[in-house]
Design an enzyme around this catalytic site. Structure first.
Site, short mmCIF file in Angstrom:
data_model
loop_
_atom_site.label_atom_id
_atom_site.label_comp_id
_atom_site.label_asym_id
_atom_site.label_seq_id
_atom_site.Cartn_x
_atom_site.Cartn_y
_atom_site.Cartn_z
N LYS A 148 -13.12 2.27 -1.35
CA LYS A 148 -14.02 2.66 -0.26
C LYS A 148 -15.14 3.54 -0.82
CE LYS A 148 -10.85 2.71 3.75
NZ LYS A 148 -10.32 3.47 4.86
N GLU B 91 0.82 -1.21 0.00
CA GLU B 91 0.00 0.00 0.00
C GLU B 91 0.86 1.26 0.00
OE1 GLU B 91 -3.41 -0.65 2.55
OE2 GLU B 91 -3.78 1.49 2.68
N HIS C 27 7.45 -26.59 0.44
CA HIS C 27 6.81 -27.70 -0.27
C HIS C 27 5.74 -27.21 -1.23
CE1 HIS C 27 8.97 -30.74 2.05
NE2 HIS C 27 9.01 -29.76 2.95
O1 PA5 Z 1 -3.11 2.01 5.72
C1 PA5 Z 1 -4.22 2.48 5.61
O2 PA5 Z 1 -4.46 3.68 5.79
C2 PA5 Z 1 -5.45 1.62 5.29
O3 PA5 Z 1 -5.13 0.34 4.90
C3 PA5 Z 1 -6.36 1.57 6.49
O4 PA5 Z 1 -5.69 0.99 7.57
C4 PA5 Z 1 -7.64 0.77 6.22
O5 PA5 Z 1 -8.23 1.16 5.03
C5 PA5 Z 1 -8.62 0.96 7.37
O6 PA5 Z 1 -8.89 2.33 7.51
P1 PA5 Z 1 -9.51 2.94 8.82
O7 PA5 Z 1 -8.56 2.73 9.94
O8 PA5 Z 1 -9.71 4.38 8.50
O9 PA5 Z 1 -10.79 2.23 9.05
#
Ligand code: PA5
Length: 476
Positions: free
Chosen positions: A445, A302, A331
């Protein structure tokens, strides 16, 4: 409190062995040379300087978490104590960065069958981290927990994530119908102090609340209340974990890349990417570290998977992170890693001293091909298998390196988390991208909000309605 002892800290320091990234070991065609390092000096210095200059500012607030949470840590420990007294189960409702860290640290530092232990041995509540909206999973959870004996922790930085908020709605409804006024005593909110819906709800409902600092993004949040509260609830020494993070931070304040493992591993991955190694495999040789690989996949994928650089040019960079488990995946996946395309860097994580020793029993005296195992331990076997994989990869000229943990404890896990976080920040700076945003995740989202008719997402809904319709001729 071993971590207060300098000799112990030294013994517990992680090492990075990158011999098998070098041409001397995997050949000039695949391997790196000292020339590659000297040619990268400008880039490395710029990356180091960027991270140093931006520490604690903007979305790099996470760099200060090992140092600036004294009061919060005390509050978390006190809260965890009272949860232990009142509840049998602690359930985290969250997704992505709000779930992967708690899962990884729980698996690393608690008994591997924590939830299955009898209460007398477990001593702390059971922990469940619910990071999906699969209806079957929610139903299954409700089948195994007694709501009267359960504390929930709803965790969302944005305070808006559909998955987490839908879980909250379901659970709060059940709590209210079963416990009436006492419902709010069973729910803790961890969220941003000044934005999102969860903080408003928490205030209205009178929930105990912990805050996620502004400069701490989801995937960098394990060392703030997001991860510290669940960890403390299951008896993990969170002060030791933060001390481990601070220890790694101190090591990585060295500008000399040969002494800074986060900077070095960032450069290794960067140079590998330049050579077409677009897959980063994370392969710990310990079940306890299995979900650290999961957590790493989010952090790396990410943070570095970006379409534009800091100047807005289309770059489409990033490595696909892949989780593997030693020896299990020897394996299955290792065949591909050794003989498939030259498109991977494999990070092995080894453990010097496992927390227990299991001897392989004597037997099969008349079958030498089985009997050779006898008199050894599983510890020796897993270590030999890691070394064997290293050898197999290296002789096939595959880039690989090893991070070694002296043992798995809160101090070494704190180091490991911080090492990966710093490595990600350095590598993002080398790639000249914004490491800390996630427009791709937010796109998904927003599309979900639009499909569910959320106000403010009408335009996205319109665009989705006007997208080409699927053709049945391509469905068989
Ligand atoms: O790294 C990030 O910002 C995202 O992966 C969030 O952790 C994830 O989308 C969850 O978001 P939130 O904590 O706002 O619910």
């Amino acid at each position: 409190m071993n971590y207060k002892n300098a000799t112990w800290r030294k013994e517990m320091t992680l090492t990075l062995d990158f011999n098998n990234m070098m041409a001397d070991y995997i050949g000039v065609e695949q391997g790196l040379t000292d020339k590659d390092f000297s040619a990268s000096k400008g880039l490395v210095d710029a990356s180091f300087n960027y991270v140093s200059a931006n520490r604690g500012t903007g979305m790099m607030g996470w760099t200060e978490l090992p140092y600036n949470q004294k009061e919060i840590v005390e509050d978390i420990i006190a809260t965890a104590k009272s949860i232990k007294k009142k509840f049998d189960n602690f359930v985290v409702l969250g997704i992505g960065g709000s779930a992967l860290g708690p899962t990884a640290v729980f698996q690393a530092l608690c008994h591997l069958r924590h939830n299955e232990l009898p209460k007398s041995k477990r001593k702390f509540p059971k922990l469940y981290v619910e990071d999906n909206v699969d209806p079957e999973r929610m139903a299954a959870l409700l089948d195994v927990i007694d709501i009267n004996k359960t504390c929930f922790n709803v965790v969302t930085k944005s305070g808006a994530t559909s998955e987490t908020m839908s879980q909250y709605l379901i659970i709060m409804d059940i709590l209210k119908s079963k416990l009436g006024d006492k419902a709010s005593e069973h729910m803790i909110a961890t969220t941003s102090e000044n934005k999102g819906n969860l903080i408003k709800i928490a205030k209205e409902e009178g929930l105990k609340t912990f805050y996620i600092p502004d400069g701490v993004g989801g995937r960098f949040s394990e060392l703030c209340p997001v991860g510290l509260l669940p960890a403390a609830v299951v008896g993990i020494d969170i002060k030791e974990m933060l001390a481990g993070a601070a220890h790694m931070d101190k090591i990585c304040k060295n500008k000399n890349i040969k002494k800074n493992p986060a900077l070095m591993s960032a450069l290794l991955e960067y140079l590998a990417m330049q050579r077409g190694k677009n897959i980063s495999v994370m392969m710990p040789y310990a079940d306890s570290l299995k979900y650290i690989a999961d957590w790493y996949c989010q952090l790396w994928g990410e943070s570095l998977g970006k379409s534009v650089d800091n100047e807005g040019n289309l770059v489409f960079v990033g490595q696909t992170p892949v989780k593997a488990l030693g020896v299990t995946d020897q394996h299955s996946q290792v065949q591909l890693y050794r003989e498939g395309p030259f498109d991977k860097v494999i990070t092995l994580i080894g453990v010097k001293n496992y927390r227990t020793t299991v001897e392989i029993s004597k037997g099969c005296d008349n079958i030498p091909d089985v009997n050779f195992l006898c008199g050894h331990t599983m510890n020796e076997l897993i270590t030999a298998e890691r070394e064997a994989t290293e050898y197999a990869l290296t002789t096939a000229n595959r880039m690989n390196y090893t991070i070694m943990l002296p043992e798995v404890n809160a101090f070494t896990i704190g180091q490991l988390l911080f090492l990966f976080e710093l490595e990600t920040a350095y590598c993002g700076a080398m790639l000249n991208i914004n490491t800390f945003n996630q427009p791709g995740v937010e796109g998904g989202k927003n599309a979900t909000y639009a499909l569910f008719g959320r106000k403010g997402y009408e335009q996205t809904k319109l665009e989705m309605d006007n997208a080409p319709k699927k053709d049945s001729k391509y469905v068989i």
